[in-house]
Design a protein around this motif. Sequence first.
Motif, PDB file in Angstrom:
ATOM      1  N   LEU A  13      22.041 -33.356 -16.600  1.00  0.00           N
ATOM      2  CA  LEU A  13      20.912 -32.505 -16.983  1.00  0.00           C
ATOM      3  C   LEU A  13      19.798 -33.328 -17.614  1.00  0.00           C
ATOM      4  CD1 LEU A  13      22.545 -29.305 -18.461  1.00  0.00           C
ATOM      5  CD2 LEU A  13      21.165 -29.484 -16.421  1.00  0.00           C
ATOM      6  N   ALA A  14      20.171 -34.290 -18.432  1.00  0.00           N
ATOM      7  CA  ALA A  14      19.172 -35.139 -19.077  1.00  0.00           C
ATOM      8  C   ALA A  14      18.403 -35.949 -18.047  1.00  0.00           C
ATOM      9  CB  ALA A  14      19.846 -36.061 -20.084  1.00  0.00           C
ATOM     10  N   ASP A  15      19.072 -36.423 -17.012  1.00  0.00           N
ATOM     11  CA  ASP A  15      18.385 -37.157 -15.956  1.00  0.00           C
ATOM     12  C   ASP A  15      17.408 -36.263 -15.206  1.00  0.00           C
ATOM     13  OD1 ASP A  15      19.665 -39.497 -16.562  1.00  0.00           O
ATOM     14  OD2 ASP A  15      21.227 -39.244 -15.022  1.00  0.00           O
ATOM     15  N   LYS A  16      17.817 -35.040 -14.936  1.00  0.00           N
ATOM     16  CA  LYS A  16      16.939 -34.093 -14.233  1.00  0.00           C
ATOM     17  C   LYS A  16      15.712 -33.736 -15.070  1.00  0.00           C
ATOM     18  CE  LYS A  16      19.063 -32.623 -10.409  1.00  0.00           C
ATOM     19  NZ  LYS A  16      18.473 -32.681  -9.105  1.00  0.00           N
ATOM     20  N   ILE A  17      15.935 -33.505 -16.360  1.00  0.00           N
ATOM     21  CA  ILE A  17      14.850 -33.076 -17.242  1.00  0.00           C
ATOM     22  C   ILE A  17      13.993 -34.254 -17.691  1.00  0.00           C
ATOM     23  CG2 ILE A  17      14.334 -31.953 -19.453  1.00  0.00           C
ATOM     24  CD1 ILE A  17      16.948 -30.423 -19.147  1.00  0.00           C
ATOM     25  N   GLY A  18      14.593 -35.438 -17.759  1.00  0.00           N
ATOM     26  CA  GLY A  18      13.868 -36.607 -18.234  1.00  0.00           C
ATOM     27  C   GLY A  18      14.015 -36.807 -19.732  1.00  0.00           C
ATOM     28  N   MET A  19      15.145 -36.380 -20.281  1.00  0.00           N
ATOM     29  CA  MET A  19      15.411 -36.509 -21.714  1.00  0.00           C
ATOM     30  C   MET A  19      16.593 -37.439 -21.919  1.00  0.00           C
ATOM     31  SD  MET A  19      15.181 -32.527 -22.894  1.00  0.00           S
ATOM     32  CE  MET A  19      15.707 -32.874 -24.544  1.00  0.00           C
ATOM     33  N   ARG A  20      16.888 -37.708 -23.190  1.00  0.00           N
ATOM     34  CA  ARG A  20      18.090 -38.470 -23.514  1.00  0.00           C
ATOM     35  C   ARG A  20      19.285 -37.534 -23.511  1.00  0.00           C
ATOM     36  NH1 ARG A  20      16.475 -41.354 -28.964  1.00  0.00           N
ATOM     37  NH2 ARG A  20      17.562 -39.480 -29.553  1.00  0.00           N
ATOM     38  N   ARG A  44      34.528 -40.395 -28.632  1.00  0.00           N
ATOM     39  CA  ARG A  44      33.246 -40.164 -27.960  1.00  0.00           C
ATOM     40  C   ARG A  44      33.184 -40.898 -26.627  1.00  0.00           C
ATOM     41  NH1 ARG A  44      27.533 -42.468 -30.031  1.00  0.00           N
ATOM     42  NH2 ARG A  44      26.368 -41.979 -28.161  1.00  0.00           N
ATOM     43  N   TYR A  45      33.568 -42.164 -26.616  1.00  0.00           N
ATOM     44  CA  TYR A  45      33.526 -42.937 -25.370  1.00  0.00           C
ATOM     45  C   TYR A  45      34.537 -42.422 -24.353  1.00  0.00           C
ATOM     46  CZ  TYR A  45      30.431 -46.169 -27.706  1.00  0.00           C
ATOM     47  OH  TYR A  45      29.373 -46.712 -28.372  1.00  0.00           O
ATOM     48  N   TYR A  46      35.693 -41.975 -24.826  1.00  0.00           N
ATOM     49  CA  TYR A  46      36.682 -41.393 -23.916  1.00  0.00           C
ATOM     50  C   TYR A  46      36.125 -40.134 -23.250  1.00  0.00           C
ATOM     51  CZ  TYR A  46      40.807 -38.994 -22.235  1.00  0.00           C
ATOM     52  OH  TYR A  46      41.700 -38.321 -21.445  1.00  0.00           O
ATOM     53  N   LEU A  47      35.500 -39.260 -24.044  1.00  0.00           N
ATOM     54  CA  LEU A  47      34.955 -38.032 -23.490  1.00  0.00           C
ATOM     55  C   LEU A  47      33.776 -38.307 -22.568  1.00  0.00           C
ATOM     56  CD1 LEU A  47      35.155 -35.680 -26.596  1.00  0.00           C
ATOM     57  CD2 LEU A  47      36.602 -35.663 -24.557  1.00  0.00           C
ATOM     58  N   GLU A  48      32.966 -39.317 -22.885  1.00  0.00           N
ATOM     59  CA  GLU A  48      31.840 -39.650 -22.018  1.00  0.00           C
ATOM     60  C   GLU A  48      32.315 -40.229 -20.689  1.00  0.00           C
ATOM     61  OE1 GLU A  48      29.292 -42.210 -24.221  1.00  0.00           O
ATOM     62  OE2 GLU A  48      28.430 -40.567 -25.374  1.00  0.00           O
ATOM     63  N   ARG A  49      33.375 -41.025 -20.717  1.00  0.00           N
ATOM     64  CA  ARG A  49      33.893 -41.623 -19.479  1.00  0.00           C
ATOM     65  C   ARG A  49      34.599 -40.596 -18.607  1.00  0.00           C
ATOM     66  NH1 ARG A  49      36.166 -45.867 -22.523  1.00  0.00           N
ATOM     67  NH2 ARG A  49      38.084 -44.699 -22.343  1.00  0.00           N
ATOM     68  N   ASN A  50      35.340 -39.697 -19.218  1.00  0.00           N
ATOM     69  CA  ASN A  50      36.195 -38.793 -18.457  1.00  0.00           C
ATOM     70  C   ASN A  50      35.685 -37.360 -18.409  1.00  0.00           C
ATOM     71  OD1 ASN A  50      38.080 -40.862 -17.980  1.00  0.00           O
ATOM     72  ND2 ASN A  50      38.881 -40.600 -20.034  1.00  0.00           N
ATOM     73  N   GLY A  51      34.527 -37.111 -18.933  1.00  0.00           N
ATOM     74  CA  GLY A  51      33.985 -35.753 -18.926  1.00  0.00           C
ATOM     75  C   GLY A  51      33.328 -35.416 -17.603  1.00  0.00           C
ATOM     76  N   PHE A  52      32.682 -34.291 -17.563  1.00  0.00           N
ATOM     77  CA  PHE A  52      32.017 -33.840 -16.347  1.00  0.00           C
ATOM     78  C   PHE A  52      30.613 -34.407 -16.205  1.00  0.00           C
ATOM     79  CE2 PHE A  52      35.018 -30.301 -16.985  1.00  0.00           C
ATOM     80  CZ  PHE A  52      35.663 -30.367 -15.767  1.00  0.00           C
ATOM     81  N   TYR A  53      30.118 -35.084 -17.194  1.00  0.00           N
ATOM     82  CA  TYR A  53      28.771 -35.660 -17.200  1.00  0.00           C
ATOM     83  C   TYR A  53      27.691 -34.591 -17.058  1.00  0.00           C
ATOM     84  CZ  TYR A  53      31.183 -40.066 -16.515  1.00  0.00           C
ATOM     85  OH  TYR A  53      32.003 -41.131 -16.654  1.00  0.00           O
ATOM     86  N   VAL A  54      27.954 -33.418 -17.562  1.00  0.00           N
ATOM     87  CA  VAL A  54      26.971 -32.341 -17.472  1.00  0.00           C
ATOM     88  C   VAL A  54      25.724 -32.700 -18.266  1.00  0.00           C
ATOM     89  CG1 VAL A  54      26.512 -29.927 -18.028  1.00  0.00           C
ATOM     90  CG2 VAL A  54      28.710 -30.588 -17.089  1.00  0.00           C
ATOM     91  N   SER A  55      25.912 -33.161 -19.481  1.00  0.00           N
ATOM     92  CA  SER A  55      24.762 -33.496 -20.323  1.00  0.00           C
ATOM     93  C   SER A  55      23.956 -34.641 -19.737  1.00  0.00           C
ATOM     94  CB  SER A  55      25.225 -33.871 -21.730  1.00  0.00           C
ATOM     95  OG  SER A  55      25.919 -32.804 -22.306  1.00  0.00           O
ATOM     96  N   SER A  56      24.625 -35.635 -19.222  1.00  0.00           N
ATOM     97  CA  SER A  56      23.927 -36.785 -18.651  1.00  0.00           C
ATOM     98  C   SER A  56      23.143 -36.392 -17.409  1.00  0.00           C
ATOM     99  CB  SER A  56      24.925 -37.883 -18.291  1.00  0.00           C
ATOM    100  OG  SER A  56      25.618 -38.301 -19.421  1.00  0.00           O
ATOM    101  N   LYS A  70      21.810 -37.626 -25.437  1.00  0.00           N
ATOM    102  CA  LYS A  70      22.176 -37.265 -26.808  1.00  0.00           C
ATOM    103  C   LYS A  70      21.441 -35.998 -27.247  1.00  0.00           C
ATOM    104  CE  LYS A  70      22.174 -39.083 -31.486  1.00  0.00           C
ATOM    105  NZ  LYS A  70      21.807 -40.203 -32.342  1.00  0.00           N
ATOM    106  N   SER A  71      20.184 -35.877 -26.876  1.00  0.00           N
ATOM    107  CA  SER A  71      19.412 -34.685 -27.246  1.00  0.00           C
ATOM    108  C   SER A  71      19.952 -33.432 -26.556  1.00  0.00           C
ATOM    109  CB  SER A  71      17.950 -34.876 -26.858  1.00  0.00           C
ATOM    110  OG  SER A  71      17.410 -35.984 -27.526  1.00  0.00           O
ATOM    111  N   VAL A  72      20.361 -33.575 -25.310  1.00  0.00           N
ATOM    112  CA  VAL A  72      20.921 -32.432 -24.583  1.00  0.00           C
ATOM    113  C   VAL A  72      22.244 -32.014 -25.206  1.00  0.00           C
ATOM    114  CG1 VAL A  72      21.785 -31.643 -22.354  1.00  0.00           C
ATOM    115  CG2 VAL A  72      19.743 -33.062 -22.458  1.00  0.00           C
ATOM    116  N   ARG A  73      23.071 -32.983 -25.593  1.00  0.00           N
ATOM    117  CA  ARG A  73      24.346 -32.667 -26.241  1.00  0.00           C
ATOM    118  C   ARG A  73      24.122 -31.944 -27.570  1.00  0.00           C
ATOM    119  NH1 ARG A  73      25.711 -38.271 -24.894  1.00  0.00           N
ATOM    120  NH2 ARG A  73      26.738 -38.184 -22.883  1.00  0.00           N
TER     121      ARG A  73
END
Length: 76
Positions: A23-30, A9-21, A32-35
């Motif tokens: 989007l969550a920042d734009k929407i104002g959600m966590r 999980r940490y590997y994918l979060e560090r090296n992923g595209f950060y799409v969920s993060s 984890k919920s977007v994932r």
Amino acid sequence: MRQNFYNLRYYLERNGFYVSSRLADKIGMRAKSVRLFFIYVTFFTFGVGFAVYLTLAFWLKLKDLVYTKRTSVFDL
């Protein structure tokens, strides 16, 4: 077993595209919920959610390449 899951999980979060993060920042959600939303949509629509995720990743990467801020004229 549980430690391997967290390492993955940490590997994918560090090296992923950060799409969920992002989007969550734009929407104002966590993030984890977007994932979880993408996971549920993928199961219910047989892969269409995954295709949407990859499309968003492509668009965000393209946007980052096109709209980079330059500090001065000499950065070209």
